[in-house]
Design a protein around this motif. Structure first.
Motif, short mmCIF file in Angstrom:
data_model
loop_
_atom_site.label_atom_id
_atom_site.label_comp_id
_atom_site.label_asym_id
_atom_site.label_seq_id
_atom_site.Cartn_x
_atom_site.Cartn_y
_atom_site.Cartn_z
N ASP A 1 3.94 -19.68 15.85
CA ASP A 1 5.08 -18.87 16.28
C ASP A 1 6.17 -18.90 15.21
N GLY A 2 6.70 -17.74 14.90
CA GLY A 2 7.74 -17.65 13.88
C GLY A 2 7.20 -17.46 12.48
N GLY A 3 5.88 -17.41 12.35
CA GLY A 3 5.28 -17.22 11.04
C GLY A 3 4.86 -15.78 10.80
N TRP A 4 3.96 -15.60 9.86
CA TRP A 4 3.42 -14.28 9.52
C TRP A 4 2.48 -13.84 10.64
N GLU A 5 2.58 -12.57 11.05
CA GLU A 5 1.80 -12.07 12.18
C GLU A 5 0.95 -10.87 11.76
N ILE A 6 0.03 -10.47 12.62
CA ILE A 6 -0.87 -9.36 12.33
C ILE A 6 -0.08 -8.07 12.07
N GLU A 7 1.01 -7.86 12.77
CA GLU A 7 1.81 -6.65 12.53
C GLU A 7 2.35 -6.62 11.10
N ASP A 8 2.72 -7.80 10.58
CA ASP A 8 3.15 -7.89 9.19
C ASP A 8 1.99 -7.54 8.25
N SER A 9 0.80 -8.00 8.60
CA SER A 9 -0.37 -7.77 7.75
C SER A 9 -0.73 -6.29 7.67
N VAL A 10 -0.55 -5.58 8.76
CA VAL A 10 -0.83 -4.14 8.74
C VAL A 10 0.12 -3.44 7.76
N VAL A 11 1.40 -3.77 7.84
CA VAL A 11 2.38 -3.17 6.92
C VAL A 11 2.04 -3.55 5.47
N PHE A 12 1.70 -4.80 5.25
CA PHE A 12 1.36 -5.29 3.92
C PHE A 12 0.11 -4.59 3.39
N ALA A 13 -0.89 -4.42 4.26
CA ALA A 13 -2.13 -3.77 3.84
C ALA A 13 -1.89 -2.32 3.42
N ARG A 14 -0.99 -1.64 4.11
CA ARG A 14 -0.64 -0.27 3.71
C ARG A 14 -0.04 -0.26 2.30
N ALA A 15 0.81 -1.24 2.03
CA ALA A 15 1.43 -1.32 0.70
C ALA A 15 0.39 -1.66 -0.36
N LEU A 16 -0.55 -2.54 -0.04
CA LEU A 16 -1.62 -2.87 -0.98
C LEU A 16 -2.47 -1.64 -1.29
N LYS A 17 -2.79 -0.88 -0.26
CA LYS A 17 -3.58 0.33 -0.46
C LYS A 17 -2.86 1.30 -1.40
N ALA A 18 -1.55 1.44 -1.22
CA ALA A 18 -0.78 2.35 -2.06
C ALA A 18 -0.79 1.93 -3.52
N LEU A 19 -1.02 0.65 -3.78
CA LEU A 19 -1.05 0.14 -5.16
C LEU A 19 -2.46 0.17 -5.75
N GLY A 20 -3.44 0.62 -4.98
CA GLY A 20 -4.79 0.72 -5.52
C GLY A 20 -5.73 -0.40 -5.16
N VAL A 21 -5.38 -1.19 -4.15
CA VAL A 21 -6.30 -2.21 -3.65
C VAL A 21 -7.40 -1.52 -2.85
N ASP A 22 -8.64 -2.00 -3.02
CA ASP A 22 -9.79 -1.33 -2.44
C ASP A 22 -10.25 -1.93 -1.12
N LEU A 23 -9.97 -3.20 -0.89
CA LEU A 23 -10.39 -3.85 0.35
C LEU A 23 -9.51 -5.05 0.63
N VAL A 24 -9.21 -5.26 1.91
CA VAL A 24 -8.48 -6.45 2.35
C VAL A 24 -9.48 -7.39 3.03
N ASP A 25 -9.59 -8.57 2.50
CA ASP A 25 -10.48 -9.63 2.98
C ASP A 25 -9.68 -10.44 3.99
N CYS A 26 -10.02 -10.31 5.27
CA CYS A 26 -9.12 -10.74 6.36
C CYS A 26 -9.46 -12.12 6.90
N SER A 27 -8.86 -13.13 6.29
CA SER A 27 -8.92 -14.48 6.81
C SER A 27 -7.64 -14.74 7.60
N THR A 28 -7.42 -16.00 8.01
CA THR A 28 -6.21 -16.37 8.73
C THR A 28 -5.85 -17.82 8.42
N GLY A 29 -4.64 -18.19 8.80
CA GLY A 29 -4.23 -19.59 8.78
C GLY A 29 -4.05 -20.19 7.40
N GLY A 30 -4.00 -21.53 7.38
CA GLY A 30 -3.88 -22.27 6.14
C GLY A 30 -2.46 -22.56 5.72
#
Length: 391
Positions: free
Chosen positions: A242-271
């Motif tokens: 709680d209070g950390g990075w969440e899936i909603e943040d990851s969706v926004v981040f993935a959109r930004a990665l795609k715009a920069l030319g990233v081809d795939l997001v490898d979706c792990s969690t935690g750590g």
């Protein structure tokens, strides 16, 4: 059609199937150099039929190593060793990827198979090197860990440039694909998470600011590698805290990665942690991280890789058929059964007489194939063709 064994292309790279060997830290390099262990370790996965084999987190700087056993590409002298690894993978039929990383506040740890965590007096007596880690803020990863030195603007530029130089060396070494490690609490992910980043400058505070440095690195690396070379990014889709990075943040981040030319997001969690916290929201089970790959794929419109206790061919195939991911990343299951891909092909009836195996193995196995199949339980302790996903 068996989707697991369909070809798939990313830019100029075609994979013969959708089975990927995840990067797994072996902590067995010496002074950043790969050893004969790595040639055998990675070569057997390629021989085992995987479409893509990704070499473990490779450090962009000496002080960015997670442990003293991490391989590196921070200087040109390390290229030849990595070139041998890439050659062994490709010569045995798989594409060769490499994950590049900076350990951030988790760097300078004990090798995992010696207990993990901070270095002990015993480790230092064995010749392990100790150093003070760096990070976005002066927040220790957990009790007992060193307090990291917050990175200055000049320090950030230096690390960005180190990622670029390492990616260029990976190209020279013959790798087909680069993956940026932005997961598991290491440097780039620690900038994303409010658990580790309490900066008040342009790289801290709002989600947009916390994303800034990882995106700067992505932009620079994408520009540095050939246009036809795929760029993957591994993320922690949630911190499970709680209070950390969440899936909603990851969706926004993935959109930004795609715009920069990233081809795939490898979706792990935690750590990722903060002192006094635990991953209280984490519940493991077969395919437990697949929903994150599914949501990011749908909402960000980018290809994703699914990971997390995907043990059986049936589960892997169902994930792909249901459109929840584009690639299946396997880790521990590959350590247990490096020939998982060949066994999966047999399970689906795509091969019947070991013809997909290396020919040096295939003729031996075909000669005794009926006996092998009849005694598979005795030989391996389990039958990989079973549908027992809780195994």
């Amino acid at each position: 059609m068996v989707k697991l064994f369909e070809t798939v292309s990313f830019r100029s790279l075609e994979l013969k199937n959708r089975i990927v060997v995840s990067p797994m830290g072996m902590y067995s390099a010496e002074n950043g150099e790969v050893t004969p262990f790595h040639l055998v370790h990675y070569g057997k996965f390629a021989m085992g039929g995987a479409g893509l084999v990704i070499v473990e987190q490779t450090s962009v700087s000496r002080l960015g190593r997670i442990t003293n056993g991490d391989p590196g590409l921070w200087h040109d002298g390390q290229i030849d060793g990595m070139r041998q690894v890439a050659h062994v993978i490709k010569a045995n039929g798989a594409a060769a990827g490499i994950q590049i990383n900076h350990g951030g506040r988790k760097s300078g740890q004990q090798r995992a198979f010696r207990g993990n965590g901070p270095l002990t007096d015993r480790d230092l007596a064995m010749g392990e090197e100790a150093w003070t880690p760096s990070g976005p803020s002066a927040l220790r990863f957990a009790d007992g860990y060193a307090e990291p030195i917050p990175l200055s603007d000049d320090g950030l530029v230096g690390i960005r440039d180190a990622f670029v130089a390492t990616a260029r060396r990976a190209v020279l070494a013959g790798f087909d694909l680069v993956e940026l490690h932005m997961a598991h609490g290491y440097l780039l992910q620690s900038f994303l998470s409010p658990l580790a980043n309490v900066r008040t400058d342009a790289h801290g505070g709002s989600r947009e600011n916390r994303m800034r440095f990882p995106l700067e690195v992505t932009r620079a690396v994408r520009a540095a590698i050939p246009a036809g070379m795929p760029l993957f990014v591994r993320i922690s889709a949630t911190d499970w805290i709680d209070g950390g990075w969440e899936i909603e943040d990851s969706v926004v981040f993935a959109r930004a990665l795609k715009a920069l030319g990233v081809d795939l997001v490898d979706c792990s969690t935690g750590g990722n942690l903060r002192v006094g916290s635990t991953n209280a929201n984490l519940a493991r089970g077969p395919g437990y991280q697949v929903p994150f790959a599914d949501q990011i794929r749908r909402e960000a419109g980018i290809a994703t890789g699914a990971v997390g206790m995907i043990r059986t061919p049936d589960l892997a195939e169902r994930i792909l058929q249901d459109g929840k991911a584009d690639l299946i990343f396997l880790a521990r299951q590959m350590l247990y059964d490096p020939f998982w891909a060949h066994h999966a092909a047999e399970h689906f009836g795509l091969t019947g007489n070991f013809e997909a195996w290396p020919e040096q193995y295939g003729w031996w196995l075909a000669k005794w194939g009926h006996a092998l199949r009849a005694n598979r339980e005795d030989l391996h302790g389990f039958d990989p063709r079973r549908g027992d996903e809780e195994r």
